[in-house]
Design an enzyme around this catalytic site. Structure first.
Site, short mmCIF file in Angstrom:
data_model
loop_
_atom_site.label_atom_id
_atom_site.label_comp_id
_atom_site.label_asym_id
_atom_site.label_seq_id
_atom_site.Cartn_x
_atom_site.Cartn_y
_atom_site.Cartn_z
CB THR A 16 -1.06 6.36 4.46
OG1 THR A 16 -1.87 6.30 3.58
CG2 THR A 16 -0.27 7.51 4.37
N GLY B 261 -6.35 6.19 6.23
CA GLY B 261 -7.66 5.61 6.26
C GLY B 261 -8.38 6.47 4.96
CG HIS B 262 -12.02 5.27 3.87
ND1 HIS B 262 -11.85 4.22 4.95
CD2 HIS B 262 -12.94 4.51 2.95
CE1 HIS B 262 -12.37 3.12 4.30
NE2 HIS B 262 -12.74 3.19 3.52
N GLY B 263 -9.33 8.70 2.59
CA GLY B 263 -8.79 9.94 2.37
C GLY B 263 -9.63 10.96 2.13
CB SER C 134 -0.89 0.00 1.19
OG SER C 134 -0.07 -0.02 2.29
N GLY D 165 -5.54 11.08 -2.84
CA GLY D 165 -6.11 10.94 -1.65
C GLY D 165 -5.64 12.40 -0.69
CG ASP D 166 -5.67 11.34 3.26
OD1 ASP D 166 -5.67 10.34 2.70
OD2 ASP D 166 -5.18 11.30 4.67
N1 ASP Z 1 -5.35 7.92 3.31
C1 ASP Z 1 -5.03 6.97 1.97
C2 ASP Z 1 -5.84 7.62 0.96
O1 ASP Z 1 -7.04 7.92 0.85
C3 ASP Z 1 -5.22 5.75 2.22
C4 ASP Z 1 -5.08 5.04 3.49
O2 ASP Z 1 -4.26 5.74 4.42
O3 ASP Z 1 -5.41 3.78 4.09
O4 ASP Z 1 -5.31 7.45 -0.25
#
Ligand code: ASP
Length: 330
Positions: A187, A239-241, A85, A217-218
């Site tokens: 991440t 997580g969910h960016g 990842s 993403g974030d």
């Molecule tokens: N934050 C990352 C993204 O949204 C992914 C992650 O950290 O799980 O790309």
């Protein structure tokens, strides 16, 4: 002596005394600081944070700069093909292309970031080069790649066999579904305090597996995936960016610490804000995972996540690089 010359002598005498005053003040500050020794700390997201911290610690424990420590630290998972990842080995987008996001921020609020960068094993170092060698703060896509190549980074194939096979399997249904705590995304975010009392942070990822090509993403967005304020503290997210960006998550955590909250409490409040937005939008919470980690200027640390399963690695003189389960809200 003419008036101009007299004025010049007066002014330089004033400047000399001012300099002497500042010099004595500065040495006073340094003496006070060395009396109360600053203890370095580095923290980073997920289990790959342990190896990354160990690398960063080599620099911190030798009185190195937090900026150098965080860059060196996150380069470990970036180069590891087994970490699927981050960096080399990362899962591709829906077109089979590995696109990377990264950013870095130092104690002078210098910032650099890259988004949707292909073919480069160490996007964090390209982000640092953007910060140090361009008049800009963010480069994306082809422009970022051209810049990286101009700086001597090597063009490489980042798609490993395992990721390619997974992608081909995914193509059979083509259903985009990031799953909480299942590693089709993650991440490495790392923040550190060095022996001079200065903070820095780095954040790098291949983002959501099978995302649309061009999705950012974030993680490369200063304020969302990472934020450092050398007066207050530093925070980073995973997580969910898309949800982290909605509240400019890492900046929010740092601002909450500025208001006096401890790192853990500040992370918790930011997660609560994401939850209340998700509820307003009728988004099922069990499909979401968000984790924040933070340190403050005094070397305190903390984390919080939305649901069970997120951990972070802490390395300090007291905590010998341990993985700690973050508290969760759900
Ligand atoms: N934050 C990352 C993204 O949204 C992914 C992650 O950290 O799980 O790309």
């Amino acid at each position: 002596m003419n008036t101009n010359r007299r004025q010049f002598i007066k002014l330089s005498a004033f400047a000399t005394s001012l300099f002497a005053f500042n010099k004595s003040k500065a040495s006073e500050v340094i003496t006070n600081a060395s009396k109360e020794q600053i203890k370095p700390i580095v923290i980073s997201t997920w289990r790959f944070g342990v190896e990354a911290n160990a690398e960063a610690w080599k620099i911190l424990s030798n009185k190195g700069r937090a900026l150098d420590a965080v860059e060196a630290g996150v380069k470990i998972p970036e180069a590891d093909p087994k970490e699927r990842s981050v960096g080399y080995g990362g899962r591709p987008d829906r077109d089979g292309r590995v696109t990377l996001d990264a950013c870095i921020m130092d104690d002078y609020a210098n910032i650099g970031s890259v988004g949707c960068l292909e073919h480069i094993v160490h996007p964090i170092s390209v982000a640092r080069a953007v910060m140090e060698k361009t008049p800009h703060t963010m480069l994306v896509g082809e422009g970022a790649l051209d810049f990286a190549l101009s700086q001597g980074f090597k063009k490489e194939n980042l798609l490993v066999k395992e990721s390619e096979e997974e992608w081909k399997e995914w193509l059979k249904t083509s259903k985009y579904k990031p799953i909480a705590n299942i590693e089709n995304h993650d991440t490495i975010g790392m923040v550190a305090l060095d022996m001079n009392g200065n903070l820095s942070g780095a954040c790098t990822t291949s983002g959501m597996a099978f995302k649309m090509h061009g999705r950012i993403g974030d993680s490369p967005i200063i304020g969302a995936g990472l934020f450092v304020d050398n007066e207050v503290g530093a925070a980073t997210a995973t997580g969910h960016g898309e949800e982290v960006m909605r509240i400019v998550g890492s900046h929010t955590v740092v601002e909450l610490m500025r208001q006096g909250l401890a790192p853990e409490e500040a992370c918790r409040k930011a997660v609560e804000r994401i939850i209340s937005i998700a509820k307003r939008k009728n988004k099922p919470l069990d499909e979401l995972q968000i984790g924040f980690i933070a340190i403050n200027k005094k070397g305190g640390h903390g984390a919080y996540c939305l649901q069970k399963g997120f951990n972070y690695a802490v390395y300090s003189p007291e905590i010998n690089n341990q993985l700690i389960d973050a508290k969760h809200i759900l």
